[in-house]
Structure formats: structure tokens, C-alpha cells
Design a protein around this motif. Structure first.
Motif, mmCIF file in Angstrom:
data_model
loop_
_atom_site.group_PDB
_atom_site.id
_atom_site.type_symbol
_atom_site.label_atom_id
_atom_site.label_comp_id
_atom_site.label_asym_id
_atom_site.label_seq_id
_atom_site.Cartn_x
_atom_site.Cartn_y
_atom_site.Cartn_z
ATOM 1 N N GLU A 7 0.831 -1.197 0.000
ATOM 2 C CA GLU A 7 0.000 0.000 0.000
ATOM 3 C C GLU A 7 0.870 1.253 0.000
ATOM 4 O O GLU A 7 0.599 2.208 -0.727
ATOM 5 N N TYR A 61 -5.669 2.375 -2.351
ATOM 6 C CA TYR A 61 -6.488 1.758 -1.317
ATOM 7 C C TYR A 61 -7.580 0.842 -1.857
ATOM 8 O O TYR A 61 -8.260 0.182 -1.073
ATOM 9 N N GLY A 119 -4.956 7.386 4.395
ATOM 10 C CA GLY A 119 -5.436 6.038 4.695
ATOM 11 C C GLY A 119 -6.571 6.035 5.701
ATOM 12 O O GLY A 119 -7.531 5.282 5.564
ATOM 13 N N ARG A 123 -9.758 4.457 3.722
ATOM 14 C CA ARG A 123 -9.977 3.039 4.052
ATOM 15 C C ARG A 123 -11.214 2.881 4.904
ATOM 16 O O ARG A 123 -11.476 3.704 5.781
#
Length: 126
Positions: A7, A61, A119, A123
Motif C-alpha cells: 500500500e 487503497y 489512509g 480506508r
């Protein structure tokens, strides 16, 4: 750990593309339109923000972009924008680094903070 490394690698790739996109707009505004470096920086940042959202959503992501996430995404950039703006001022006005090079140096300081905040917003919550 492998998930995070993969990632982060993708984030770096997207960051490189986004930085190049930002920098091209910045130089265009600075050189062609003769804008002040601060205005060129601001315009470059906002234009590249949209591209960054979609690249991070689809590639980094692997999430579906939504209007809610798109509207929240700029919040992730507050740290990036604030830090890069302060660094740009420091490098250009205080340290007298060339204004066409200063944004590249600033990116080295903003990447880790931006990875973490991006993130957290993009996410899905665990």
C-alpha cells in the motif's frame, strides 16, 4: 506487514504522479502566467488534489470513491497543505532556495504524514 508495504509503495507511486502533475501546473503558472510562487503553489495544489483522490481511491487503497469520501478527502490534505506551505515559505524566503526547486524538497517532509491521514479517511473503518 506486506499489505502495508504494498500500500505504501502504491502511495509513493501515486504521490510521484501527483507531484509531477502539481509541479507542471506550478511551473506553468510561475513561468507562463508570471504568477507569484504562492499563488502558483495554491493553484497547483488544488488542481492536483482531484487527481490524487481518484488515484488513491482506485489504485492505492482499492476503494470505491464516493461523494462523502471526496468531500472528506481535502481534510486529509490539511496537514500536507499547511506543512508544505510553511516549508515553501521557509525554503524560498528564509533559506533563499530557488522557488522552482523548493516544492520538491518540501515533498520529502510531507509524504509520511499524508500517507497516514489519507489512509484513515479513505480506508473503511475496521
Amino acid at each position: 506487514m506486506r499489505y502495508i508495504n504494498n500500500e505504501f509503495t502504491k502511495f509513493i507511486i501515486v504521490g510521484g504522479i501527483n507531484t509531477l502533475h502539481y509541479y507542471l501546473i506550478y511551473i506553468l503558472c510561475l513561468s507562463v502566467f508570471q504568477l507569484h510562487y504562492f499563488l502558483a503553489h495554491t493553484l497547483g495544489f488544488f488542481v492536483s488534489l482531484v487527481g490524487s483522490f481518484f488515484l488513491n481511491s482506485f489504485f492505492t487503497y482499492k476503494i470505491k470513491p464516493t461523494l462523502r469520501k471526496f468531500l472528506r478527502f481535502p481534510l486529509t490534505q490539511v496537514v500536507n497543505t499547511g506543512l508544505s506551505t510553511v516549508l515553501l515559505f521557509l525554503f524560498v524566503d528564509i533559506l533563499r532556495i530557488e522557488s522552482s526547486i523548493a516544492p520538491i524538497i518540501a515533498v520529502c517532509f510531507t509524504v509520511p504524514a499524508t500517507f497516514i491521514t489519507t489512509g484513515k479517511v479513505l480506508r473503511p473503518s475496521c
